[in-house]
Write a protein that holds these residues in place. Structure first.
Motif, PDB file in Angstrom:
ATOM      1  N   GLY A 222     -29.089 -81.016  -8.589  1.00 37.15           N
ATOM      2  CA  GLY A 222     -29.804 -82.255  -8.854  1.00 37.15           C
ATOM      3  C   GLY A 222     -28.899 -83.410  -9.227  1.00 37.15           C
ATOM      4  N   HIS A 251     -39.529 -78.598  -7.018  1.00 31.67           N
ATOM      5  CA  HIS A 251     -38.941 -79.032  -8.287  1.00 31.67           C
ATOM      6  C   HIS A 251     -37.434 -79.095  -8.084  1.00 31.67           C
ATOM      7  CE1 HIS A 251     -39.092 -79.803 -12.569  1.00 31.67           C
ATOM      8  NE2 HIS A 251     -38.158 -78.890 -12.797  1.00 31.67           N
ATOM      9  N   PHE A 253     -33.494 -78.826 -10.081  1.00 35.17           N
ATOM     10  CA  PHE A 253     -32.699 -78.463 -11.246  1.00 35.17           C
ATOM     11  C   PHE A 253     -31.304 -79.056 -11.142  1.00 35.17           C
ATOM     12  CE2 PHE A 253     -34.351 -74.271 -13.323  1.00 35.17           C
ATOM     13  CZ  PHE A 253     -35.382 -74.989 -13.904  1.00 35.17           C
ATOM     14  N   ASP A 260     -30.717 -79.638 -20.749  1.00 33.48           N
ATOM     15  CA  ASP A 260     -31.877 -80.496 -20.475  1.00 33.48           C
ATOM     16  C   ASP A 260     -33.097 -79.588 -20.307  1.00 33.48           C
ATOM     17  OD1 ASP A 260     -33.770 -82.310 -19.690  1.00 33.48           O
ATOM     18  OD2 ASP A 260     -32.842 -82.775 -17.743  1.00 33.48           O
ATOM     19  N   ARG A 262     -36.165 -80.253 -20.628  1.00 27.42           N
ATOM     20  CA  ARG A 262     -37.344 -80.877 -20.037  1.00 27.42           C
ATOM     21  C   ARG A 262     -37.549 -80.407 -18.604  1.00 27.42           C
ATOM     22  NH1 ARG A 262     -38.574 -87.424 -19.558  1.00 27.42           N
ATOM     23  NH2 ARG A 262     -40.614 -87.207 -18.545  1.00 27.42           N
ATOM     24  N   GLN A 263     -36.461 -80.226 -17.851  1.00 29.98           N
ATOM     25  CA  GLN A 263     -36.583 -79.791 -16.467  1.00 29.98           C
ATOM     26  C   GLN A 263     -37.179 -78.385 -16.385  1.00 29.98           C
ATOM     27  OE1 GLN A 263     -32.721 -79.510 -14.512  1.00 29.98           O
ATOM     28  NE2 GLN A 263     -31.716 -78.750 -16.375  1.00 29.98           N
ATOM     29  N   ASP A 266     -40.976 -78.700 -17.337  1.00 29.74           N
ATOM     30  CA  ASP A 266     -41.693 -79.290 -16.200  1.00 29.74           C
ATOM     31  C   ASP A 266     -41.948 -78.236 -15.120  1.00 29.74           C
ATOM     32  OD1 ASP A 266     -41.769 -81.736 -17.413  1.00 29.74           O
ATOM     33  OD2 ASP A 266     -40.096 -82.599 -16.275  1.00 29.74           O
TER      34      ASP A 266
END
Length: 384
Positions: A222, A251, A253, A260, A262-263, A266
């Motif tokens: 990502g 999605h 990564f 992180d 949050r990823q 999510d």
């Protein structure tokens, strides 16, 4: 003087009789303790086995209409224990979710697994070559749920022998039984290569076409893309076909920033949404159902073996200490303490073995007999 000697002798004999009676009473108390300990252990063992055999008449998705399994009562763990949604706009969470990571060699499967679990759980490849040679399962508590993650081996590596690939596929099925709630198809950001097309094809061959309803595309690297949504829109036709099959679920990564979280959260939210869309059930097929039946049968057989071994171990300890106690004089208290310690250790040892039964049977292919399982496991743990 002559009367004193008989009186002294009688007092000595009475004292010896009292000591013999006391020793007999202690032995009876010890035998009673043995009986109570064993009865309590047996009661707890039976209760545990009965709880472990609890089943629900629900069946997993995609097979409810299959005639060959209508009589099969599937484990309630297939639903994963759904929790109520906190609001109408949020899907209910799954308290016990199973994820399987698939994709071509070097796509970032193991690194993604490490990012999800937040620790170095899987051995990641440092280059294009495959590092993970065996199917591996890890668990972690994440955001009030238990996440079970199965990292697949280099089953997409053409250099692996067919027998190796078949064995690892079988282990993957066993480890993710009764079925995954989500299949994470890992694809590296960038041009969609022929290797990745072959990997996608192989995933479909292993899990079946219905598995696409339970699949999320997980892009990796990502850090090399600014806007994943735009990148998806500009993707080539081959990748768009894959995204269509997966219901446009994807999605991304950045495994270089595993901190992180949050990823990760999510991704789990997207898994919850997909599970909710699938009626709260995991994916399964006839292969998974057969695997569950095989695993349950072998687990039960292995538990019986350990129960028998435990009973033999307790009898052996009792026999040894019964002799020691009958001979003990000054050290009786120490012998009794050592007896209790050894009994507890025997129980702990076999309880530890029993707790790992499922892991053992997951490693075994369907073609191997129960005797082969016992022989291999006894060699590993040095059991007699």
């Amino acid at each position: 003087m002559n009367d004193t000697i008989p009186r002294t002798r009688r007092r000595t004999e009475n004292r010896l009789d009292q000591l013999a009676t006391y020793q007999t009473w202690n032995i009876l108390q010890l035998q009673l303790s043995f009986s109570l300990l064993f009865a309590d252990f047996t009661r707890k063992t039976i209760k545990t086995l009965l709880q472990g055999s609890d089943q629900s008449p629900r069946t997993c998705a995609s097979l409810s209409s299959t005639n060959s399994i209508k009589s099969f009562n599937y484990s309630k763990s297939c639903t994963g224990g759904r929790k109520r949604r906190s609001s109408k706009n949020e899907p209910p969470t799954v308290s016990d979710v199973r994820l399987v990571i698939v994709g071509r060699t070097g796509a970032g499967k193991s690194s993604s697994g490490n990012t999800i679990l937040g620790r170095d759980a899987f051995r990641a490849a440092a280059s294009h070559s495959s590092v993970t040679v065996e199917c591996t399962k890890q668990q972690e508590k994440l955001s009030d749920r238990t996440v079970t993650l199965v990292d697949t081996p280099g089953i997409f590596d053409t250099s692996e022998a067919d027998e190796t690939v078949k064995r690892e596929i079988s282990k993957c099925i066993n480890m993710s039984a009764p079925g995954p709630h989500a299949i994470l198809l890992v694809i590296k950001v960038g041009p969609f290569s022929a290797e990745e097309r072959d990997a996608v094809k192989k995933v479909e061959e292993i899990f079946g076409k219905e598995a696409w309803k339970y699949t999320i595309i997980l892009f990796t690297h990502g850090d090399k893309v600014d806007d994943i949504d735009q990148a998806v829109q500009e993707a080539g036709e081959d990748l768009k076909v894959v995204l269509e099959k997966a219901g446009k679920r994807y999605h991304i990564f950045n495994n270089c920033q595993a901190n992180d979280r949050r990823q990760v959260l999510d991704l789990l939210q997207k898994v919850d949404t997909m599970v909710d869309d699938n009626g709260g059930q995991c994916y399964s097929n006839i292969t998974y159902l057969e695997a569950v039946k095989m695993l349950d049968q072998r687990e039960s057989e292995l538990r019986e073996v350990y129960q028998k071994k435990l009973e033999e171990g307790i009898k052996s300890v009792e026999s040894k200490y019964e002799k020691l106690l009958s001979e003990a004089q000054q050290e009786r208290e120490q012998v009794e303490k050592r007896l209790q310690s050894e009994l507890e250790e025997v129980k702990r040892y076999y309880h530890a073995l029993e707790s790992g039964v499922r892991h053992v049977v997951e490693q075994i292919g369907p073609a191997e007999s129960f005797d082969e399982i016992l022989n291999k496991f006894h060699e590993t743990l040095k059991l007699n």
